[in-house]
Structure formats: structure tokens, C-alpha cells
Design a protein around this motif. Structure first.
Motif, PDB file in Angstrom:
ATOM      1  N   LEU A 150       9.338   3.260   6.331  1.00  0.00           N
ATOM      2  CA  LEU A 150       9.372   4.309   5.312  1.00  0.00           C
ATOM      3  C   LEU A 150       8.568   3.897   4.093  1.00  0.00           C
ATOM      4  CD1 LEU A 150      10.568   6.866   4.146  1.00  0.00           C
ATOM      5  CD2 LEU A 150      12.591   5.622   3.537  1.00  0.00           C
ATOM      6  N   VAL A 151       8.783   2.674   3.609  1.00  0.00           N
ATOM      7  CA  VAL A 151       8.063   2.230   2.419  1.00  0.00           C
ATOM      8  C   VAL A 151       6.571   2.145   2.696  1.00  0.00           C
ATOM      9  CG1 VAL A 151       7.756   0.294   0.866  1.00  0.00           C
ATOM     10  CG2 VAL A 151      10.028   1.052   1.433  1.00  0.00           C
ATOM     11  N   CYS A 182       4.893   3.948   4.765  1.00  0.00           N
ATOM     12  CA  CYS A 182       4.354   5.317   4.742  1.00  0.00           C
ATOM     13  C   CYS A 182       4.116   5.786   3.317  1.00  0.00           C
ATOM     14  CB  CYS A 182       5.355   6.286   5.388  1.00  0.00           C
ATOM     15  SG  CYS A 182       5.143   6.447   7.128  1.00  0.00           S
ATOM     16  N   LEU A 183       5.044   5.425   2.429  1.00  0.00           N
ATOM     17  CA  LEU A 183       4.932   5.900   1.052  1.00  0.00           C
ATOM     18  C   LEU A 183       3.755   5.283   0.324  1.00  0.00           C
ATOM     19  CD1 LEU A 183       8.551   6.015  -0.291  1.00  0.00           C
ATOM     20  CD2 LEU A 183       6.999   7.906   0.015  1.00  0.00           C
ATOM     21  N   THR A 184       3.493   4.011   0.610  1.00  0.00           N
ATOM     22  CA  THR A 184       2.466   3.367  -0.204  1.00  0.00           C
ATOM     23  C   THR A 184       1.076   3.514   0.370  1.00  0.00           C
ATOM     24  OG1 THR A 184       2.816   1.287   0.926  1.00  0.00           O
ATOM     25  CG2 THR A 184       4.053   1.658  -1.082  1.00  0.00           C
ATOM     26  N   GLY A 185       0.963   4.091   1.538  1.00  0.00           N
ATOM     27  CA  GLY A 185      -0.394   4.313   2.027  1.00  0.00           C
ATOM     28  C   GLY A 185      -0.705   3.475   3.242  1.00  0.00           C
ATOM     29  N   ASP A 202      -4.744  -2.873   1.906  1.00  0.00           N
ATOM     30  CA  ASP A 202      -4.425  -3.423   0.586  1.00  0.00           C
ATOM     31  C   ASP A 202      -3.360  -2.609  -0.131  1.00  0.00           C
ATOM     32  OD1 ASP A 202      -7.263  -1.880  -1.095  1.00  0.00           O
ATOM     33  OD2 ASP A 202      -5.976  -1.234   0.545  1.00  0.00           O
ATOM     34  N   SER A 203      -2.901  -1.532   0.501  1.00  0.00           N
ATOM     35  CA  SER A 203      -1.933  -0.733  -0.227  1.00  0.00           C
ATOM     36  C   SER A 203      -0.514  -0.998   0.245  1.00  0.00           C
ATOM     37  CB  SER A 203      -2.257   0.745  -0.059  1.00  0.00           C
ATOM     38  OG  SER A 203      -2.205   1.071   1.306  1.00  0.00           O
ATOM     39  N   GLN A 204      -0.337  -1.970   1.105  1.00  0.00           N
ATOM     40  CA  GLN A 204       1.020  -2.255   1.539  1.00  0.00           C
ATOM     41  C   GLN A 204       1.602  -3.365   0.694  1.00  0.00           C
ATOM     42  OE1 GLN A 204       1.745  -2.188   5.515  1.00  0.00           O
ATOM     43  NE2 GLN A 204       0.536  -0.324   5.710  1.00  0.00           N
ATOM     44  N   LEU A 205       2.917  -3.316   0.540  1.00  0.00           N
ATOM     45  CA  LEU A 205       3.565  -4.374  -0.232  1.00  0.00           C
ATOM     46  C   LEU A 205       3.585  -5.658   0.572  1.00  0.00           C
ATOM     47  CD1 LEU A 205       6.669  -2.492  -1.605  1.00  0.00           C
ATOM     48  CD2 LEU A 205       4.519  -2.867  -2.718  1.00  0.00           C
ATOM     49  N   GLU A 220       7.763  -8.885  -1.398  1.00  0.00           N
ATOM     50  CA  GLU A 220       8.111  -7.699  -2.168  1.00  0.00           C
ATOM     51  C   GLU A 220       8.936  -6.738  -1.319  1.00  0.00           C
ATOM     52  OE1 GLU A 220       4.277  -6.399  -3.193  1.00  0.00           O
ATOM     53  OE2 GLU A 220       4.264  -7.399  -5.137  1.00  0.00           O
ATOM     54  N   LEU A 251      12.599  -5.358  -2.125  1.00  0.00           N
ATOM     55  CA  LEU A 251      12.831  -3.922  -2.275  1.00  0.00           C
ATOM     56  C   LEU A 251      13.946  -3.450  -1.361  1.00  0.00           C
ATOM     57  CD1 LEU A 251      11.941  -1.274  -3.490  1.00  0.00           C
ATOM     58  CD2 LEU A 251      10.253  -1.064  -1.700  1.00  0.00           C
ATOM     59  N   HIS A 262      -0.013   7.920  -3.303  1.00  0.00           N
ATOM     60  CA  HIS A 262       0.315   6.661  -2.616  1.00  0.00           C
ATOM     61  C   HIS A 262       0.173   5.489  -3.560  1.00  0.00           C
ATOM     62  CE1 HIS A 262       0.941   8.078   1.381  1.00  0.00           C
ATOM     63  NE2 HIS A 262      -0.264   8.571   1.529  1.00  0.00           N
ATOM     64  N   GLN A 290       2.986   2.969  -4.992  1.00  0.00           N
ATOM     65  CA  GLN A 290       2.896   1.535  -4.746  1.00  0.00           C
ATOM     66  C   GLN A 290       2.955   0.765  -6.054  1.00  0.00           C
ATOM     67  OE1 GLN A 290      -0.894   0.438  -3.365  1.00  0.00           O
ATOM     68  NE2 GLN A 290      -0.399  -1.710  -3.122  1.00  0.00           N
ATOM     69  N   LEU A 334       9.572  -4.219  -9.151  1.00  0.00           N
ATOM     70  CA  LEU A 334       9.961  -5.482  -8.543  1.00  0.00           C
ATOM     71  C   LEU A 334       9.545  -6.650  -9.413  1.00  0.00           C
ATOM     72  CD1 LEU A 334       9.039  -4.660  -4.882  1.00  0.00           C
ATOM     73  CD2 LEU A 334      11.299  -4.948  -5.831  1.00  0.00           C
TER      74      LEU A 334
END
Lengths: 154, 541
Positions: free
Chosen positions: A101-102, A104-107, A111-114, A118, A122, B148, B152, B159
Motif C-alpha cells: 500500500l505504501v 503504491c502511494l509513493t510512486g 527512487d520514490s520508494q521508502l 523507513e 512507518l 506521489h 513520499q 519519520l
């Protein structure tokens, strides 16, 4: 709504729109779903097809529109939202579901994943806030409780 | 301002609606103070003199209603009503300041309520962001990408703040000492930078006033203009360099990211507003600089500044025009070429620079700076708000076009609601800062004897006591009673009591909110207990 649905069908099948199923690729061309990160989940949840190809009939289409409309009540919305977020369809949101889910939210890009640390932090925070019976997963009632207190949901 | 002051003057001077006016000659003043020869309308003039006058507010502009010197009427009659122009001028000034104050307070009260009660993050901020964060109405892929990225960034900052809080709690004594001494050192550097700016503005203003020569038309056009605009140039340079220095320094201070942004913003605001203050202060030191006895009789430097209010108004006018020109120039000559360069030239250093980001805080600070100039300048130059309105109108459309075509969205999206309140607070600070110079010049510095509506009075404020003396005795007594100490002190104490009561009320509300939150947490524990009971009961029927 009927007009929108029939526009998705190729020309020859328009007269039988009531009984025909629209394939998933056509549904995803709708402008509202095009940019949505949950598009595949949405199609999957609302589709009632037997052979698992996620195609939607007119009733499914109406279902989808009614749930997303402004006049749907919170319970209905949160019920469907729970099903959409439940990526592995096991009836509860566990850590893997939350991770997907996270992401998907961040893209979708690299480079857009946590980072892993982190993500762990979260997920820990989310579970702390919403997991009442402390079993490490979120079931439907816990989800509905959390969502009823979120001001942004509706 | 326009309707109460400019319009009556124009009507009376041109005799419309059967009106007439009376100019009472100034009494009890030395003759030499009243000599004022503005250098306008001198017959045949060259075109560039017009341009120079337009840009620097001298020459033909001095005699128009743009500046204070035009309003020489002391009373006007519209049929039978007597319209006291000096009083109207003063009261209109107070009225617009009070209106602005009320308006800002009204707008910021709503934001303040939110801030006070929800100052700590909601106890469910993570769940809220994750489950309800996506806006299902987005249809454009670019907008989706933006969303997005912003999600992010928000998750990452939250955090990181949590991690930082934990780190701060874990700090040892030695580390704390080191960090505090570093912060004090950096604050000293910041103060040094600020003093450097102020001193350079002071020197520039003094130099400009001494060397700008309004009467000699033969002087080199560009050099004269440049000298006139020197204070504005220095202020703009300072406004540009100081924020860069501050954002560089703050990386050493080891604050949490949100606090870093706030502190840099506060420092930039302080630089911008204090620059205006220093300019005005240096102007006044020049105006009140009196060595001869004749000069002391007038109360101000009558040789150089026979009409000092117009001079101050002129400086404000120049600041505003220069601000406008700079914004236009930056947009035209920096943004558009940069965009062309980035899209057509693919060499590495250019791509690394990239497009300019759209910084909300920078743009808001520019607007606040312009608005403060407008507030201060309106007393000295009544048509300044009209100029400001036109200026902002044009700037809005130019910035809109430039934004759409040349800027990329900020990588760090700002949370709109809390920043709204903060920007309104800064605007309020600007307004309060505008009160100070106006108060001093109205009440303390003697008004020009040679021009303006307050010629027959010692200071501009003296109009009000003079009018009060003209009221019926009953009203006079009431007004005297209100202004006396016997009334003011109890009034002040009552206000303090009300304030204390309201603060206590706010604190009580906050505590109630806290208790309700605890109750919610307890409820969930009760539910947990009940669920366990139910499962046990189900297991053994």
C-alpha cells in the motif's frame, strides 16, 4: 452512467451493453482510473467475473460508481476501501499488504520508494495507532474504527 | 484615502458642485520656512527630463496629487457643509490602518484557533496519511506524479522528525553544550550580517540624498538616476543575498526540518522589514539634522527639504517602482532564457541547474514587503495605493504566465493551512512596523510649513486637539475624560483581566482535548478487553 459504459465498448457490441462484460484494459482507460495507483485493485474488487479476468459488467460499473460517489455512507466506503487495500485477499491487512500500500502511494519508480528502515518505522507506527488487539494485523472493524476518525477519508 | 482626501481637493480646486475653498495663511511661523519652489512646469523641457521625473518622482510629478505637497487647502465648502481637509487627511490615514488591522486579525483568528488546539500532530497522523492520503479525483498523470512525490516527502519528513526527536532526547550533556555554543556563534554571525546590511543602506541613503540634484537639468541623466535609486538598489541586493546566507548557515544548526524552514523565513522577514526601517531612519536623521538657528526655528532642515513629507513619499514611490521593475526584469531576463537554455541545450552543467523552483515563501515575502511600503507611503503620497493596485495586478498575471511556462513545482510541498496563519502573522508584523514610522512622523516631527494641509499646525497630530476645541463643551469634557489617566488606567486593567480570562479559557479547552484523546485510547482498551471476553465465551459454549 450508461452512456459512459457504452462508450467503453467497441462499436459492434453497443446494443448489448446491458449483458456484455467490458475487459479490464478498456476500464483502465477511464480518465478517473488512469492515474490512480490502485487501479488494478479497484477493477479486481468490483469485478464479479468468474474467470478472474477482472472484466466488469454494467452492474459492476454501477456498483463502482455508487461506492465512489459523495452520497455513499462511510461504512460502505470503508468496507470497499478495506477490500481494495487488501492486496492478498485474505480478509486482513498484514505487514505485506501495508508495505504494498505504501509503495503504491509513493510512486512506482526506484527512487520514490521508502527505504527499508523507513518502511519498518512507518508500519510500526501505523500498527501502533490502529491495531487494537495487538495481533500485528488490521481487521475490518479496526480499519473502520481508524477510518471513522480520519478527517480526510470521505 | 482617495475618496476622502483627493476627491474633495480636486472638486474644490476646480469649483465643481458650487464649492469653494479657503487657504488660510500660516501664522506664527518664520517666513523663511515657508519658501518652497518645486521645480515643475518650467516651460520647454526635454523628453528625457519627463522620463527622469516619472522614474524619480521629481519635477512635474511633485505638483500633482501624487504627493503630499499638493494638498494645500485648509477647508472646503460644498454648498453649506464645511469640510475640514487636514482633519480628513489625518483621519483617513488612521482609518485605513485600522481597517487593514481588523481585516488581518479577522483572517488570522481562524487559523489561530486551528493552531492552538491542534498544535501537536493528530495522534493518528500516520494512518490518516496512508489510508486516506490519495486524492481519487486526480486524472492527470503529471498531477498524479506530483501527489506521489508529495506523499513520499510528507511520510519521510514525519519519520525523520520522529527520529530527530528521539535523537534529541538521547543527547548527552557534552553534545548539548557543543550544539548550543554553535547556535550562539551562528546567531552572532547572523547579527553581523544584518548590521552590515543596515550600515550599507544608511550610507547609501545619505550619499543619495547628498548627491541627487533636482534643479540642474544638465547633469548626466543616467548617473543622476542611478544615484537617486541607490538606496533601492542596495535594499534589493540585501534582500537577495541575505536569504542565501541564512539558508547556508542554518544547515549547521541541527534543528528539525520544519523548525529550520520557519527560522530561515523569520530571519528573511526581519531583513526585509528592517531594511525599510533603516531607510526611513536614515532619511529622518538627514531631515532633522539642524545646525543653524534659523533651521531650528522651523524644526527641520528647511534648506534641503522645504517639503520633507514629499521627499519621504518620493523615496517610497521609488522603492515601489524599483521593486516592480526588478520583478519584471527577473521574470523576463532570468526565467525565460533559463527555460530556453534547459530545453534546448543538453550539456551537463545546465541540466544540473535545471528550472527554477516555485518557492511559495519567497513570493509571499515579496508581496508583504511591497504591501508594507504601500502602507507607510500612503500618508506621504495618497495615490500610492492606486499605483500599488495596478502594480500587483500586472505582477499577478506575469507571475502566473511565468509559473506555468518556466517553473517546476517545488520538491518540498508546504502544508497550506499552518503556513497560511504564519504568513498572516508576518503581514501583521509588517503592519505594526508601518505604524511606528507613521506615528513618529505624525506626532513628533514638525510638519512642513511650506506645503501640505498641516501648514498652520506645529505637528500633523495638532489638527485633532484643534478640532476638539471646536466641539461643544459637553463633548469636549467627555473626550477629555476619556483621554485622562483616571479613565485610561482602569480601562487598561480591565483589558488585562479579560485577556487573562481568555488565555485561561484556551488552556482549559486544550486540556479538555487532551483528556478526550486519552479517553479514546482507554475506549480502545475497553474494546480489546471485551473482544477477548467474547472470544473466550465463544470458545467454551
Amino acid at each position: 452512467a450508461y452512456k459512459r459504459f457504452s462508450e467503453l465498448l467497441p462499436k459492434e457490441e453497443r446494443e448489448n451493453a446491458c449483458s456484455v462484460r467490458v475487459p479490464k484494459s478498456q476500464i483502465l482507460k477511464l480518465p478517473e482510473l488512469r492515474a490512480n495507483p490502485f487501479q488494478h485493485r479497484i477493477c479486481h474488487v468490483f469485478s464479479t467475473s468468474d474467470n478472474g479476468d477482472d472484466s466488469m459488467s454494467f452492474e459492476d460499473f454501477l456498483d463502482m460508481l455508487s461506492v465512489f460517489s459523495d452520497s455513499a455512507i462511510l461504512e460502505v466506503k470503508s468496507h470497499y476501501a478495506f477490500r481494495i487495500f487488501d492486496f492478498d485477499d485474505d480478509g486482513i491487512l498484514d505487514r505485506k499488504d501495508l508495505e504494498k500500500l505504501v509503495n503504491c502511494l509513493t510512486g512506482q519508480g526506484e527512487d520514490s520508494q521508502l527505504s527499508n528502515a523507513e518502511m519498518e518505522q512507518l508500519i510500526q507506527n501505523i500498527l501502533e495507532e490502529s491495531d487494537i488487539d495487538k495481533d500485528g494485523t488490521i481487521n475490518l472493524s479496526e480499519f473502520q474504527l481508524v477510518v471513522s476518525r480520519s478527517p480526510d477519508f470521505a | 484615502m482617495f475618496s476622502f482626501v483627493t476627491l474633495p481637493s480636486i472638486i474644490a480646486k476646480y469649483g465643481i458642485f458650487n464649492s469653494s475653498f479657503a487657504e488660510s495663511p500660516p501664522k506664527n511661523t518664520e517666513l523663511h520656512c515657508t519658501v518652497y519652489t518645486p521645480s515643475g512646469n518650467q516651460g520647454l523641457v526635454y523628453f528625457y527630463t519627463y522620463l527622469k521625473d516619472l522614474l524619480s518622482g521629481t519635477g512635474f510629478l511633485e505638483m500633482t496629487s501624487l504627493f503630499y505637497g499638493y494638498y494645500t487647502i485648509d477647508a472646503a465648502w460644498f454648498s453649506i457643509l464645511r469640510y475640514n481637509l487636514p482633519l480628513a487627511y489625518l483621519l483617513a490615514t488612521f482609518a485605513y490602518l485600522a481597517l487593514s488591522l481588523l481585516w488581518i486579525i479577522k483572517r488570522s483568528v481562524e487559523g489561530f484557533k486551528q493552531n492552538l488546539v491542534h498544535h501537536e500532530d493528530q495522534f493518528q497522523s500516520y494512518c490518516n496519511k496512508v489510508f486516506a492520503g490519495w486524492d481519487f479525483c486526480i486524472t492527470d498523470p503529471n498531477a498524479a506524479r506530483l501527489k506521489h512525490r508529495s506523499l513520499q516527502y510528507e511520510l519521510q519528513t514525519d519519520l525523520e522528525e520522529e527520529r530527530l526527536k528521539r535523537k534529541i532526547a538521547d543527547r548527552t550533556m557534552k553534545e548539548k553544550l557543543r550544539i548550543y555554543s554553535l547556535r550562539i556563534f551562528i546567531n552572532i554571525i547572523v547579527i553581523a550580517v544584518l548590521s552590515g546590511c543596515f550600515y550599507s543602506i544608511y550610507r547609501a541613503t545619505v550619499f543619495s540624498q547628498e548627491n541627487s540634484n533636482k534643479d540642474v537639468g544638465n547633469k548626466n541623466f543616467q548617473a543622476n538616476l542611478f544615484v537617486q535609486y541607490l538606496p533601492s538598489v542596495v535594499i534589493t541586493l540585501a534582500n537577495f543575498i541575505a536569504p542565501q546566507i541564512f539558508s547556508f548557515l542554518i544547515t549547521f544548526e541541527d534543528y528539525s526540518p520544519a523548525f529550520e524552514i520557519r527560522l530561515t523565513l523569520m530571519r528573511c522577514v526581519f531583513v526585509r522589514l528592517a531594511n525599510i526601517g533603516v531607510l526611513l531612519f536614515s532619511l529622518w536623521s538627514q531631515i532633522s539634522h539642524c545646525t543653524t538657528d534659523k533651521c531650528k526655528a522651523c524644526g527641520y532642515n528647511y534648506e534641503l527639504y522645504p517639503c520633507w513629507e514629499s521627499e519621504v513619499g518620493r523615496e517610497m514611490y521609488k522603492l515601489m517602482i524599483f521593486d516592480f521593475i526588478i520583478i519584471l526584469a527577473v521574470t523576463l531576463f532570468v526565467d525565460f532564457p533559463r527555460k530556453l537554455l534547459v530545453t534546448h541545450c543538453s550539456c551537463k552543467p545546465v541540466q544540473w541547474c535545471g528550472l527554477q523552483e516555485f518557492g511559495i515563501s519567497d513570493n509571499v515575502l515579496e508581496i508583504i514587503y511591497g504591501q508594507t511600503i504601500c502602507w507607510i507611503g500612503t500618508f506621504f503620497s495618497p495615490l500610492l495605493p492606486a499605483i500599488a493596485t495596478i502594480k500587483y495586478f500586472i505582477i499577478f498575471y506575469i507571475k502566473k504566465i511565468s509559473l506555468i511556462h518556466t517553473r517546476k513545482p517545488a520538491a518540498r510541498p508546504i502544508r497550506a493551512s499552518s503556513s497560511n496563519f504564519f504568513f498572516l502573522v508576518v503581514l501583521l508584523i509588517g503592519l505594526v512596523l508601518a505604524f511606528v514610522p507613521l506615528g513618529i512622523s505624525i506626532a513628533h516631527i514638525p510638519s512642513s510649513k511650506a506645503c501640505g494641509p498641516f501648514r498652520s499646525f506645529n505637528t500633523s497630530w495638532a489638527v485633532v486637539p484643534a478640532t476638539v476645541l471646536g466641539f461643544p463643551t459637553g463633548l469636549q469634557q467627555v473626550l477629555h475624560a476619556i483621554a485622562s489617566e483616571a479613565f485610561a488606567v482602569p480601562f487598561f486593567m480591565v483589558i488585562c483581566l479579560i485577556m487573562v480570562y481568555l488565555i485561561a479559557l484556551a488552556g482549559a479547552h486544550k486540556r479538555v482535548v487532551e483528556q478526550l484523546r486519552e479517553q479514546l485510547a482507554l475506549e480502545s482498551r475497553d474494546k480489546l478487553f471485551l473482544i477477548r471476553k467474547i472470544t473466550e465465551a465463544q470458545r467454551c459454549p
